[in-house]
Scaffold this motif. Structure first.
Motif, PDB file in Angstrom:
ATOM      1  N   GLY A  58      38.910 -38.547  24.808  1.00 33.00           N
ATOM      2  CA  GLY A  58      37.671 -38.933  24.840  1.00 33.00           C
ATOM      3  C   GLY A  58      36.571 -37.891  25.339  1.00 33.00           C
ATOM      4  N   VAL A  59      35.433 -38.400  24.984  1.00 30.16           N
ATOM      5  CA  VAL A  59      34.230 -37.274  25.338  1.00 30.16           C
ATOM      6  C   VAL A  59      32.972 -38.486  25.330  1.00 30.16           C
ATOM      7  N   SER A  60      32.301 -38.000  26.315  1.00 30.03           N
ATOM      8  CA  SER A  60      30.810 -38.574  26.663  1.00 30.03           C
ATOM      9  C   SER A  60      29.847 -37.694  26.975  1.00 30.03           C
ATOM     10  N   THR A  61      28.573 -38.028  26.828  1.00 29.84           N
ATOM     11  CA  THR A  61      27.415 -37.513  27.291  1.00 29.84           C
ATOM     12  C   THR A  61      26.185 -38.459  27.307  1.00 29.84           C
ATOM     13  N   PRO A  62      25.469 -38.234  28.174  1.00 33.09           N
ATOM     14  CA  PRO A  62      24.247 -38.976  28.041  1.00 33.09           C
ATOM     15  C   PRO A  62      23.216 -38.395  27.145  1.00 33.09           C
ATOM     16  N   VAL A  63      23.197 -37.611  26.666  1.00 30.56           N
ATOM     17  CA  VAL A  63      22.140 -36.979  25.357  1.00 30.56           C
ATOM     18  C   VAL A  63      22.459 -37.686  24.066  1.00 30.56           C
ATOM     19  N   ALA A  64      23.640 -38.178  23.919  1.00 32.58           N
ATOM     20  CA  ALA A  64      23.953 -38.838  22.588  1.00 32.58           C
ATOM     21  C   ALA A  64      24.505 -40.175  22.505  1.00 32.58           C
ATOM     22  N   GLY A  65      24.177 -40.837  21.615  1.00 33.87           N
ATOM     23  CA  GLY A  65      24.542 -42.572  21.586  1.00 33.87           C
ATOM     24  C   GLY A  65      26.135 -42.376  21.203  1.00 33.87           C
ATOM     25  N   ALA A  67      29.560 -39.602  21.087  1.00 37.81           N
ATOM     26  CA  ALA A  67      30.126 -38.342  21.356  1.00 37.81           C
ATOM     27  C   ALA A  67      31.985 -38.550  20.808  1.00 37.81           C
ATOM     28  N   GLU A  68      32.375 -37.743  19.808  1.00 42.55           N
ATOM     29  CA  GLU A  68      33.662 -37.871  19.172  1.00 42.55           C
ATOM     30  C   GLU A  68      34.271 -36.610  19.330  1.00 42.55           C
ATOM     31  N   VAL A  69      35.750 -36.542  18.992  1.00 41.29           N
ATOM     32  CA  VAL A  69      36.385 -35.172  18.589  1.00 41.29           C
ATOM     33  C   VAL A  69      36.323 -35.473  17.053  1.00 41.29           C
ATOM     34  N   HIS A  70      36.123 -34.409  16.411  1.00 42.22           N
ATOM     35  CA  HIS A  70      36.096 -34.294  14.923  1.00 42.22           C
ATOM     36  C   HIS A  70      36.584 -33.286  14.617  1.00 42.22           C
ATOM     37  N   VAL A  86      42.692 -38.531  18.949  1.00 41.53           N
ATOM     38  CA  VAL A  86      43.485 -38.056  20.043  1.00 41.53           C
ATOM     39  C   VAL A  86      43.631 -36.702  19.717  1.00 41.53           C
ATOM     40  N   LEU A  87      43.454 -35.617  20.391  1.00 40.94           N
ATOM     41  CA  LEU A  87      43.597 -34.054  20.042  1.00 40.94           C
ATOM     42  C   LEU A  87      44.643 -33.691  21.278  1.00 40.94           C
ATOM     43  N   ASP A  88      45.739 -33.534  20.334  1.00 37.38           N
ATOM     44  CA  ASP A  88      47.026 -33.010  21.411  1.00 37.38           C
ATOM     45  C   ASP A  88      46.801 -31.725  21.744  1.00 37.38           C
ATOM     46  N   ALA A 112      15.771 -33.395  21.310  1.00 35.43           N
ATOM     47  CA  ALA A 112      16.180 -32.102  20.951  1.00 35.43           C
ATOM     48  C   ALA A 112      17.000 -31.645  22.063  1.00 35.43           C
ATOM     49  N   LEU A 113      17.777 -30.445  21.586  1.00 39.12           N
ATOM     50  CA  LEU A 113      18.613 -29.751  22.783  1.00 39.12           C
ATOM     51  C   LEU A 113      18.189 -28.370  22.402  1.00 39.12           C
ATOM     52  N   PRO A 114      17.097 -28.016  23.325  1.00 43.52           N
ATOM     53  CA  PRO A 114      16.603 -26.439  23.149  1.00 43.52           C
ATOM     54  C   PRO A 114      17.516 -25.300  23.704  1.00 43.52           C
ATOM     55  N   LYS A 115      17.492 -24.221  22.952  1.00 41.40           N
ATOM     56  CA  LYS A 115      18.332 -23.030  23.496  1.00 41.40           C
ATOM     57  C   LYS A 115      18.071 -22.738  24.980  1.00 41.40           C
ATOM     58  N   ASP A 116      18.942 -22.376  25.761  1.00 40.80           N
ATOM     59  CA  ASP A 116      18.919 -22.036  26.938  1.00 40.80           C
ATOM     60  C   ASP A 116      18.774 -23.136  27.936  1.00 40.80           C
ATOM     61  N   THR A 117      19.274 -24.397  27.526  1.00 40.04           N
ATOM     62  CA  THR A 117      19.214 -25.728  28.547  1.00 40.04           C
ATOM     63  C   THR A 117      20.849 -25.733  28.282  1.00 40.04           C
ATOM     64  N   THR A 118      21.017 -26.909  29.188  1.00 38.63           N
ATOM     65  CA  THR A 118      22.436 -27.472  29.340  1.00 38.63           C
ATOM     66  C   THR A 118      22.605 -28.705  29.010  1.00 38.63           C
ATOM     67  N   VAL A 119      23.939 -29.226  28.671  1.00 37.63           N
ATOM     68  CA  VAL A 119      24.144 -30.324  28.278  1.00 37.63           C
ATOM     69  C   VAL A 119      25.355 -31.022  29.068  1.00 37.63           C
ATOM     70  N   PRO A 120      25.478 -32.222  29.902  1.00 38.36           N
ATOM     71  CA  PRO A 120      26.344 -32.545  30.571  1.00 38.36           C
ATOM     72  C   PRO A 120      27.316 -33.271  29.623  1.00 38.36           C
ATOM     73  N   LEU A 121      28.665 -32.633  29.886  1.00 38.95           N
ATOM     74  CA  LEU A 121      29.749 -33.522  28.986  1.00 38.95           C
ATOM     75  C   LEU A 121      30.982 -34.041  29.937  1.00 38.95           C
ATOM     76  N   THR A 122      31.377 -35.195  29.546  1.00 38.28           N
ATOM     77  CA  THR A 122      32.691 -35.524  30.318  1.00 38.28           C
ATOM     78  C   THR A 122      33.689 -35.593  29.442  1.00 38.28           C
ATOM     79  N   LEU A 123      34.790 -34.950  29.622  1.00 38.15           N
ATOM     80  CA  LEU A 123      36.108 -35.078  28.808  1.00 38.15           C
ATOM     81  C   LEU A 123      37.053 -35.872  29.408  1.00 38.15           C
ATOM     82  N   THR A 124      37.831 -36.701  28.672  1.00 42.05           N
ATOM     83  CA  THR A 124      38.852 -37.630  29.134  1.00 42.05           C
ATOM     84  C   THR A 124      40.218 -37.039  28.618  1.00 42.05           C
ATOM     85  N   PHE A 125      40.989 -36.818  29.425  1.00 43.81           N
ATOM     86  CA  PHE A 125      42.403 -36.419  29.124  1.00 43.81           C
ATOM     87  C   PHE A 125      43.386 -37.297  29.680  1.00 43.81           C
TER      88      PHE A 125
END
Length: 160
Positions: A58-65, A67-70, A86-88, A112-125
């Motif tokens: 799994g993946v989640s972020t508050p900037v997107a409705g 978030a998936e692995v593709h 699932v990604l092995d 929008a996600l402008p250059k030189d900013t950051t995005v919080p991501l949470t990865l679930t393993f």
């Protein structure tokens, strides 16, 4: 030990398994592609190495409705993209999430996600025993991968 102290010990062990497991996973060269106002989706890329083997579930972020692995792959003469649940992550091997292959897909962007900013991501393993752990990251937003050759373009990275 009394029943109460055994329960407390079990709860402490369960809480510790998440952070200890997350330490066995290394994420490198993470980045998210910049967007413009009104753009609804973008990709996230990184290299993930799991010391003992695991699965990205799994993946989640508050900037997107959403978030998936593709995965992108050629089927005949057509490049197709699909979500993968699932990604092995084989033990000791580095799995690269990159343009034109496996990647994170951030959809229904809230801004929008402008250059030189950051995005919080949470990865679930998930480890081989089914124990889940999360890893919180702050990922830079860029036009191209960090360290990419000057003049490299996202289209060139897709090789089409």
């Amino acid at each position: 030990m009394t029943k109460i102290s055994l329960k407390l010990f079990a709860a402490t062990l369960a809480l510790a398994s998440g952070p200890l497991f997350a330490q066995a996973i290394q994420v490198q060269d993470a980045w998210v592609r910049t967007t413009v106002q009104g753009q609804k989706g973008t990709g996230g890329f990184m290299k993930i190495t799991a010391k003992e083997g695991a699965r990205l579930v799994g993946v989640s972020t508050p900037v997107a409705g959403v978030a998936e692995v593709h995965e992108m792959k050629m089927e005949g003469d057509v490049m197709r993209m699909r979500a993968v649940p699932v990604l092995d992550l084989p033990a000791g091997a580095t799995v690269e999430l990159k343009p034109g292959g496996y990647h994170l897909m951030l959809q229904d962007l809230k801004t929008a996600l402008p250059k030189d900013t950051t995005v919080p991501l949470t990865l679930t393993f998930e480890d081989a025993k089914g124990v889940r752990s999360t890893l919180a990251l702050k990922v830079p937003v860029a036009v191209t991968a960090p360290g990419a050759a000057p003049g490299a373009t996202p289209a060139a990275a897709h090789k089409h």
